[in-house]
Design an enzyme around this catalytic site. Structure first.
Site, PDB file in Angstrom:
ATOM      1  N   ASP A   1      10.532  -6.906   8.557  1.00  0.00           N
ATOM      2  CA  ASP A   1      10.146  -5.982   7.476  1.00  0.00           C
ATOM      3  C   ASP A   1       9.871  -4.579   8.017  1.00  0.00           C
ATOM      4  O   ASP A   1       9.718  -3.645   7.237  1.00  0.00           O
ATOM      5  CB  ASP A   1       8.913  -6.516   6.718  1.00  0.00           C
ATOM      6  CG  ASP A   1       7.764  -6.853   7.640  1.00  0.00           C
ATOM      7  OD1 ASP A   1       7.953  -7.693   8.545  1.00  0.00           O
ATOM      8  OD2 ASP A   1       6.687  -6.276   7.478  1.00  0.00           O
TER       9      ASP A   1
ATOM     10  N   ARG B   1      14.812  -2.431   4.281  1.00  0.00           N
ATOM     11  CA  ARG B   1      14.557  -3.127   5.542  1.00  0.00           C
ATOM     12  C   ARG B   1      15.427  -4.364   5.656  1.00  0.00           C
ATOM     13  O   ARG B   1      15.963  -4.839   4.643  1.00  0.00           O
ATOM     14  CB  ARG B   1      13.077  -3.547   5.566  1.00  0.00           C
ATOM     15  CG  ARG B   1      12.124  -2.380   5.337  1.00  0.00           C
ATOM     16  CD  ARG B   1      10.923  -2.786   4.465  1.00  0.00           C
ATOM     17  NE  ARG B   1      10.163  -1.616   4.012  1.00  0.00           N
ATOM     18  CZ  ARG B   1       9.178  -1.043   4.688  1.00  0.00           C
ATOM     19  NH1 ARG B   1       8.793  -1.555   5.829  1.00  0.00           N
ATOM     20  NH2 ARG B   1       8.571   0.037   4.220  1.00  0.00           N
TER      21      ARG B   1
ATOM     22  N   ARG C   1       0.843  -1.210   0.000  1.00  0.00           N
ATOM     23  CA  ARG C   1       0.000   0.000   0.000  1.00  0.00           C
ATOM     24  C   ARG C   1       0.869   1.247   0.000  1.00  0.00           C
ATOM     25  O   ARG C   1       0.482   2.286   0.540  1.00  0.00           O
ATOM     26  CB  ARG C   1      -0.912   0.006   1.214  1.00  0.00           C
ATOM     27  CG  ARG C   1      -0.080  -0.046   2.460  1.00  0.00           C
ATOM     28  CD  ARG C   1      -0.749   0.181   3.721  1.00  0.00           C
ATOM     29  NE  ARG C   1       0.124  -0.435   4.723  1.00  0.00           N
ATOM     30  CZ  ARG C   1      -0.094  -0.468   5.993  1.00  0.00           C
ATOM     31  NH1 ARG C   1      -1.164   0.090   6.463  1.00  0.00           N
ATOM     32  NH2 ARG C   1       0.751  -1.030   6.817  1.00  0.00           N
TER      33      ARG C   1
ATOM     34  N   ASP D   1      -6.392  -3.853   0.188  1.00  0.00           N
ATOM     35  CA  ASP D   1      -6.939  -2.856  -0.739  1.00  0.00           C
ATOM     36  C   ASP D   1      -5.914  -1.786  -1.124  1.00  0.00           C
ATOM     37  O   ASP D   1      -6.204  -0.915  -1.942  1.00  0.00           O
ATOM     38  CB  ASP D   1      -8.190  -2.200  -0.135  1.00  0.00           C
ATOM     39  CG  ASP D   1      -7.918  -1.500   1.186  1.00  0.00           C
ATOM     40  OD1 ASP D   1      -6.737  -1.449   1.615  1.00  0.00           O
ATOM     41  OD2 ASP D   1      -8.878  -1.001   1.802  1.00  0.00           O
TER      42      ASP D   1
HETATM   43  P1  AMP Z   1       2.855  -3.519   8.132  1.00  0.00           P
HETATM   44  O1  AMP Z   1       1.625  -3.628   8.940  1.00  0.00           O
HETATM   45  O2  AMP Z   1       3.167  -2.124   7.728  1.00  0.00           O
HETATM   46  O3  AMP Z   1       4.059  -4.155   8.749  1.00  0.00           O
HETATM   47  O4  AMP Z   1       2.546  -4.302   6.780  1.00  0.00           O
HETATM   48  C1  AMP Z   1       2.818  -5.655   6.542  1.00  0.00           C
HETATM   49  C2  AMP Z   1       2.597  -5.969   5.073  1.00  0.00           C
HETATM   50  O5  AMP Z   1       1.211  -5.873   4.741  1.00  0.00           O
HETATM   51  C3  AMP Z   1       3.304  -5.051   4.104  1.00  0.00           C
HETATM   52  O6  AMP Z   1       3.725  -5.826   3.006  1.00  0.00           O
HETATM   53  C4  AMP Z   1       2.243  -4.071   3.717  1.00  0.00           C
HETATM   54  O7  AMP Z   1       2.497  -3.454   2.483  1.00  0.00           O
HETATM   55  C5  AMP Z   1       1.029  -4.957   3.676  1.00  0.00           C
HETATM   56  N1  AMP Z   1      -0.237  -4.229   3.868  1.00  0.00           N
HETATM   57  C6  AMP Z   1      -0.676  -3.666   5.026  1.00  0.00           C
HETATM   58  N2  AMP Z   1      -1.863  -3.073   4.847  1.00  0.00           N
HETATM   59  C7  AMP Z   1      -2.199  -3.256   3.544  1.00  0.00           C
HETATM   60  C8  AMP Z   1      -3.311  -2.876   2.737  1.00  0.00           C
HETATM   61  N3  AMP Z   1      -4.347  -2.189   3.229  1.00  0.00           N
HETATM   62  N4  AMP Z   1      -3.299  -3.247   1.441  1.00  0.00           N
HETATM   63  C9  AMP Z   1      -2.280  -3.947   0.932  1.00  0.00           C
HETATM   64  N5  AMP Z   1      -1.213  -4.334   1.620  1.00  0.00           N
HETATM   65  C10 AMP Z   1      -1.163  -3.996   2.914  1.00  0.00           C
HETATM   66 MG    MG Z   2       5.492  -2.585   7.544  1.00  0.00          MG
END
Ligand code: AMP
Ligand code: MG
Length: 482
Positions: free
Chosen positions: A249, A180, A89, A121
């Protein structure tokens, strides 16, 4: 060019990213621009505030020179390895240089689906945009290495989250880079040693140029990341900060704090305090953050082994030697920071730090207020306000007389003032700013941003923001539904 792009990551091999144009949004509205940051990056604030600028911040238009990409990465999430995550996203618009030549990424977060979105999304709800803006800028003002917020916009869309349909938003994030530990893991999982070398060379040139002239540049790179993470975690802990999702990550090799999700500054101190609703086992609790950082760095070291030496035995030794620096570096930093917070001279016994934290934990004392009032006592105030934090006075009285014996307070007052903030981004205030933002009332958000810009200064206008939450205001969890 309105944004003086100078891109390097987009010039790396195509398997490092996916080219991706941001999605269109129906009705972008500017919430806030960070003028000081824009000016540091030589971006014209007036233009950013114009319809053309807002269109760029919303992803509806691309500024000249932008080469939008989503970066590929992997990651260990709560201990489990996922070989492909990537920007699901987020879209990197490009890089800019500041006047000193330091390089920064400009990234839109919440700008639509990418090839890495899986079932998501690609959007962001307004709440997490507001939270990341507030907390990242608060961290910057506190002096903690962090990604920053250049702008927040509301998209005019609604997105579906746990709590129902809510307003969407986009954050423009600025980072030394978005590389990362998981970026290295991505190529390691693919056994793509060539890519690992290209990535490591890029990171050395960008973040740790001294490593290139060392005898073992890739080991020097690992050592540099180890040091940066050790310093960062000690700094977080000295401020009562809990990152919440220290997955590989979400661990930047630059040493910046990144990805503010279910994060928070603790109110009542407890070392096992967590904020994430999904962190049911307390993996990322306040007191676990150093060992988790070490675990994450061990994962980084594993990816670098093929670069360290062709001989697996030697590579292993070199990796271990670099990791071995972590423990001492972290504990030196941690002790130095807590010594400063307590106003202790270097000869004071280090055990007193642990005793202090036990005192706070036993009565769940507000972490920030304790050090704030202690600083006042060191400056000559009565101890009544400090004492009033404790429901059971005897252990405190005993502790205080010990502190008075150990600390020569007036001598170390400057250090105390510089390490004990008056204002932190208290979770209930962040929550208040978020709930108001959903009603299109950005006044609490803007006020919080203004207050937190000077966290170490007394300001009568903001005394209400110092207070702990009332029982009905306590936020126990911040959610991952971002
Ligand atoms: P995070 O919560 O930032 O550590 O995200 C973990 C993974 O989920 C990453 O690859 C993000 O890009 C993906 N991600 C989190 N929220 C969304 C979303 N609404 N749509 C698509 N990918 C998401
Ligand atoms: Mg993240």
């Amino acid at each position: 060019m309105e944004i003086p792009f100078n891109n390097t990551y987009a010039q790396l091999p195509e398997r490092f990213f996916a080219k991706q144009v941001p999605a269109q949004v129906p009705e972008p509205k500017l919430i806030r621009i960070n003028h000081a940051l824009a000016s540091r990056l030589s971006i014209d604030s007036d233009w950013l505030e114009s319809a053309d600028g807002i269109a760029v911040l919303a992803g509806n238009a691309l500024a000249a020179g932008s080469e939008p990409i989503s970066q590929a990465y992997a990651g260990h999430q709560f201990g489990g390895f996922v070989p492909q995550l990537g920007d699901g996203r987020a879209i990197l618009l490009g890089e800019v240089l500041d006047a000193q030549g330091a390089r920064f990424d400009l990234q839109l977060k919440g700008s639509g689906q990418t090839p890495f979105s899986r079932r998501g999304d690609g959007k962001s709800a307004l709440g997490p945009v507001i939270r990341e803006y507030i907390v990242s800028e608060a961290m910057f003002a506190l002096g903690v290495p962090t990604t920053r917020a250049l702008a927040a916009v509301a998209t005019g869309e609604t997105v579906l989250r746990q709590e129902g349909m809510v307003g969407g938003g986009i954050l423009t994030r600025v980072a030394a880079s978005h590389i990362r530990v998981g970026t290295f893991q991505y190529f390691h999982a693919l056994k793509d040693v060539e890519a690992l070398r290209i990535l490591a060379d890029h990171v050395i040139a960008r973040h740790y140029p001294h490593a290139s002239s060392e005898q073992h540049p890739y080991q020097a790179l690992l050592k540099a990341v180890v040091a940066a993470q050790a310093d960062l975690i000690a700094h977080w802990m000295s401020l009562g900060f809990i990152h919440g999702v220290m997955n590989t990550d979400n661990t930047a090799v630059s040493g910046e704090t990144i990805d503010y999700g279910p994060c928070a500054f603790m109110d009542a101190f407890h070392p096992q305090c967590v904020f994430s609703s999904i962190d049911t086992k307390g993996r990322y609790a306040w007191g676990n953050q150093a060992s988790i950082a070490f675990w994450n760095l061990t994962r980084l070291a594993e990816t670098l082994l093929p670069l360290l030496s062709e001989d697996p035995g030697i590579a292993d030794e070199m990796g271990k030697a670099a990791l071995a620096d972590f423990t001492d570096r972290f504990s030196d930093q941690y002790i130095a920071r807590f010594r400063a917070k307590l106003g202790l001279p270097p000869e004071a016994p280090v055990e007193f730090i642990q005793e202090t934290l036990q005192l706070l934990a036993a009565q769940e004392i507000d972490f920030t207020l304790f050090f704030r009032h202690l600083t006042r006592v060191a400056a000559g105030d009565e101890s009544a306000r400090l004492a009033a934090l404790f429901a059971r006075p005897e252990p405190f009285a005993e502790w205080l007389s010990q502190w008075q014996r150990l600390a020569a307070p007036t001598k170390h007052l400057a250090a105390m003032r510089a390490s004990n903030p008056i204002l932190i981004a208290r979770n209930h205030r962040v929550e208040e700013a978020i709930q108001s933002a959903y009603r299109e009332d950005y006044a609490p958000f803007n006020r919080l941003i203004a207050a937190l810009a000077k966290p170490y200064e007394e300001n009568a206008e903001y005394t209400d923001l110092e207070a702990t939450p009332r029982p009905d205001e306590v936020v126990h969890q911040t959610f991952c539904g971002t």
